[in-house]
Design a protein around this motif. Structure first.
Motif, PDB file in Angstrom:
ATOM      1  N   ASP A 656       0.836  -1.204   0.000  1.00 42.66           N
ATOM      2  CA  ASP A 656       0.000   0.000   0.000  1.00 42.66           C
ATOM      3  C   ASP A 656       0.869   1.253   0.000  1.00 42.66           C
ATOM      4  N   ASP A 657       0.290   2.366  -0.402  1.00 46.82           N
ATOM      5  CA  ASP A 657       0.935   3.674  -0.294  1.00 46.82           C
ATOM      6  C   ASP A 657       2.290   3.712  -0.965  1.00 46.82           C
ATOM      7  N   ASP A 679       0.491   5.412  -4.407  1.00 46.42           N
ATOM      8  CA  ASP A 679      -0.154   6.264  -3.422  1.00 46.42           C
ATOM      9  C   ASP A 679      -0.891   7.436  -4.054  1.00 46.42           C
ATOM     10  N   GLU A 712      -4.457   4.526  -6.654  1.00 43.50           N
ATOM     11  CA  GLU A 712      -5.526   4.874  -5.721  1.00 43.50           C
ATOM     12  C   GLU A 712      -5.751   6.379  -5.718  1.00 43.50           C
TER      13      GLU A 712
HETATM   14 CA    CA Z   1      -3.034   3.801   0.265  1.00 45.45          CA
END
Ligand code: CA
Ligand code: C2E
Ligand code: CA
Length: 764
Positions: A656-657, A679, A712
């Motif tokens: 993630d990110d 991200d 995202e």
């Molecule tokens: Ca994220």
């Protein structure tokens, strides 16, 4: 009639016609070759047309006459245009159009007139064209002059028949063949010479441009360095091109880049790559490293493809920036990293959540020492102390100088307290020996204050304050002494306790729930988005009203350790939801659950996940986990083990990110991940050009590592388009859907077609 002579005539016309056209194809700039070539091909039709003229059939005679007139006029036109090119006074398109119309008109007038006038006039016209050509080309000398004369002869020769009758037909045909032969050879020779001249001019122009250029210019084919301008020789420290012809690649390129260079060369020559720009470290022939920037494209060199490279020497700028950076982050006296370097390191390590010990070290009574021995001796002592501290602590702690007689030691470790004691012990041992200077030995004492991360502070300022206070405390103790910072006041204090109690109550009263944000696949701007998964996001609705953002309570849950329990609940809720959807729609899409670093690092985590899946009867393929990149960086080994275990059981893990600053490429390669999520902060500035380049680079990297990418936080159509153009087709964001209640998410699932989904994401 001697057929052999006519055949010879036809053969000469045909073969030279083709030869001239081929020559034109090689060098399009010589338009006369095409015109004269076509005229020659037309000439091949003359003998058969003459034969028809003598045929018994009247119709054949008429057809023969018409053909002869047409061929003679057309070839006169073509020759005129061709000669125009050859003499470098080409006709304008308007002139050509008028000429064509005039010839057509002449043909129509001549046909009914019949023999011999219908043929005498075109023949006369050819004589005129020949004469004009001879006049134009006379001044050009050489082959061109000869061609002009031959053209006149050819036309005069054609007139023979009209003067002397059919008895000379054979002789005329033979002479015509010979003249055409000579003319063909002459024109081919002229064309060759002109081509050579044109390339010599081009080459001279190229040299004039490059010889005085400050940028290096080289032309390369295979392993051969075909050309190098003086600037290039200077950059590489060479006297002449002859020294290197074939050795240059091995001598100047780092080994790792040679294969890349060869591949790029092939792509440029084949046209697969139009142009390429790159920069990197190279070596002069004496071995000195230099920084160069390159641009390359394909050129024609002596008739074959080659690579032209333009090289700029950026060594000076590069060294200057490096020196500036070094100066900004290093102490002048001791060359150790300085205060701003320390702050930067502290910021990074705090953000990464690493455990470490910060020791501030101050020499006791250094002012008095300076007054007694003078500043220059004082400087020598500091230099010597700096060098021996750095040497003694290498591998355990980084040594930095904050100013005056104050140093900082930074020691990363899980058990930072233990490490602090070790470092302090090493310093004590070091100072048991005197600092040796020429002529004098000095014994020094220091006071050390320690702050541990995160026990004594979570940000650089707090840690520095704590360590400084401890160091001043240590000053009260005689000799070399060590003092730990005060325990942080919040520890076990009101704030944490409150948070813990509220979270515990929230868990008990079922105040937490999940919302689901769709992940969609966009194949083209025209096709509708296809649902490929959900991300589960937790929400807290306390009875007092007002939803609390996970951004607020997740950190609190991590601090208090409540995240373990909360994480279990979230997993449970997600699995229950997957089962409910499966029951209702007969299919499902993978649901991603966010996992806190603390959860992932728990020894029982993988078992816990598997037990939960089993309890609910959820196939592992329907659950995936998202972990933040910070945990992957700081606890690489553990993270890798956990991820591998999860994957073994069919549970995919996404990073993630990605792009927020901690991951290295190396890490991406060594973690057994399935997916990276770019991200939101990287998506937000799209479609700005540099931001797009970053996203594209991540996508390219992911493609080579065979990782899926998700973008995202896609909020606008322009961002979506830029993301797709960069090579990422799976997206998440408000543009497509906000996080949805289970009922709303169910409607998305209802609309989704399970077959289409299965086809889209084959399991790996
Ligand atoms: Ca994220
Ligand atoms: P995250 O994992 O990066 O989740 C994405 C966040 O971005 C979510 O915020 C989501 O609502 C928001 N978002 C999605 N699309 C857009 C968009 O187009 N524009 C904008 N501005 N925002 C968008 P949320 O739900 O507030 O979650 C924030 C963070 O809290 C998450 O970031 C995640 O790190 C953490 N979190 C959320 N749920 C959980 C959970 O169940 N467990 C754990 N451990 N952490 C969670
Ligand atoms: Ca997430």
């Amino acid at each position: 009639m001697n057929n052999a002579i006519y055949l010879l005539n036809v053969a000469v016309s045909l073969s030279f016609g083709v030869a001239l056209l081929l020559a034109w194809q090689r060098d399009n700039s010589q338009a006369f070759l095409r015109m004269v070539g076509l005229a020659f091909l037309l000439h091949a039709g003359l003998p058969p047309a003459y034969a028809a003229l003598n045929a018994p059939d009247r119709w054949l005679q008429t057809a023969g006459l018409a053909t002869l007139v047409a061929l003679a006029l057309l070839s006169a036109g073509l020759l005129a245009v061709g000669v125009g090119h050859l003499a470098e006074r080409p006709f304008t398109p308007r002139q050509r159009r008028i000429g064509a119309v005039a010839l057509l008109g002449l043909g129509l007038v001549l046909l009914p007139v019949g023999l011999p006038l219908a043929l005498v006039v075109p023949a006369g016209l050819n004589v005129l064209v020949g004469a004009a050509a001879a006049a134009w080309l006379w001044g050009r000398g050489g082959a061109e002059r000869l061609a002009g004369l031959l053209l006149v002869l050819l036309a005069l020769n054609a007139l023979q028949v009209f003067a002397f009758g059919d008895v000379v037909a054979e002789r005329q045909s033979l002479v015509a063949a010979l003249i055409r032969l000579c003319m063909g050879l002459t024109l081919l020779h002229a064309a060759g010479r002109r081509s050579a001249e044109a390339s010599r001019v081009a080459r001279e122009r190229f040299m004039r441009l490059t010889e005085h250029s400050h940028q290096g210019v080289a032309v390369v084919r295979g392993e051969q360095l075909l050309y190098a301008n003086p600037a290039l020789l200077r950059i590489y420290g060479l006297n002449s091109l002859e020294d290197v012809r074939t050795l240059w690649r091995d001598a100047t390129m780092p080994e790792a880049e040679r294969a890349i260079g060869r591949a790029r060369h092939r792509k440029l020559l084949s046209g697969e790559l139009q142009r390429d720009d790159w920069s990197g470290e190279r070596f002069r022939f004496d071995g000195t490293p230099i920084r160069l920037r390159f641009s390359a494209w394909r050129v024609d060199w002596d008739g074959d493809a080659a690579e032209q490279v333009v090289v700029s020497d950026e060594t000076a700028q590069h060294d200057a920036t490096a020196a500036m950076l070094h100066q900004a982050t290093h102490d002048e006296l001791t060359s150790l990293p300085n205060r701003s370097a320390l702050l930067a390191r502290l910021r990074d390590m705090c953000a990464a959540g690493e455990g470490f010990a910060l020791l501030l070290l101050d020499v006791d009574r250094f002012k008095l020492f300076n007054e007694a021995h003078g500043h220059s001796v004082g400087d020598d002592v500091l230099r010597a102390l700096a060098a021996s501290l750095a040497a003694a602590l290498r591998g355990r702690a980084e040594t930095m100088r904050l100013g005056e007689d104050e140093f900082a030691l930074l020691a990363p470790a899980q058990d930072s307290e233990h490490m602090a004691h070790q470092v302090a012990q090493a310093v004590r041992e070091l100072l048991a020996q005197p600092v040796a200077l020429p002529g004098h030995d000095f014994f020094l004492d220091v006071s050390m204050g320690v702050a541990l991360h995160p026990a004594h502070g979570r940000d650089p300022e707090a840690l520095l304050r704590a360590a400084n206070a401890a160091m001043h405390e240590a000053k009260h103790a005689p000799g070399t002494s060590l003092q730990f910072a005060e325990e942080r006041f919040e520890r076990g204090s009101g704030a944490t306790l409150l948070a813990e109690q509220a979270l515990r109550a929230g868990l008990k009263n079922e105040e937490f729930s999940l919302v689901y944000q769709p992940k969609v696949e966009i194949r083209s701007a025209l096709r509708p988005p296809v649902l490929v998964g959900f991300e589960a996001l937790v929400r807290w609705d306390p009875p007092s009203g007002g939803r609390i953002s996970p951004l607020q309570f997740i950190p609190a849950a991590e601090r208090t350790g409540m995240i373990r329990e909360l994480g279990k609940l979230i997993l449970d809720l997600a699995c229950a939801q997957i089962v409910a959807w499966r029951g209702r729609f007969g299919h499902g899409v993978p649901v991603a659950v966010n996992v806190s670093p603390l959860q992932l690092l728990d020894t029982g985590f993988v078992d816990e996940v598997l037990r939960t899946l089993h309890r609910h009867g959820v196939p592992p393929g329907l659950l995936s986990l998202e972990i933040t990149e910070s945990v992957a960086v700081t606890h690489m080994e553990q993270a890798r083990g956990r991820i591998a275990q999860l994957r073994e059981h069919g549970i995919e893990v996404a990073l993630d990110d990605f792009g927020t600053g901690f991951s290295s490429l190396n890490m991406l390669r060594s973690l057994p991940l399935r997916t990276v999520k770019i991200d939101r902060t990287l998506i937000e500035p799209l479609p700005a050009r540099d931001a797009t380049a970053v996203v594209k680079a991540i996508c390219d990297l992911a493609a080579t590592l065979e990782l899926d990418v998700i973008a995202e936080g896609v909020e606008t159509a322009a961002q979506s388009e830029a993301v797709r153009a960069a090579g990422c087709h799976v997206m998440q964001g408000y543009l497509y859907a906000r996080p949805l209640s289970p009922a709303e998410a169910g409607r998305w699932l209802d609309r989704a077609n399970p077959e289409a989904q299965a086809a889209l994401r084959p399991p790996r």
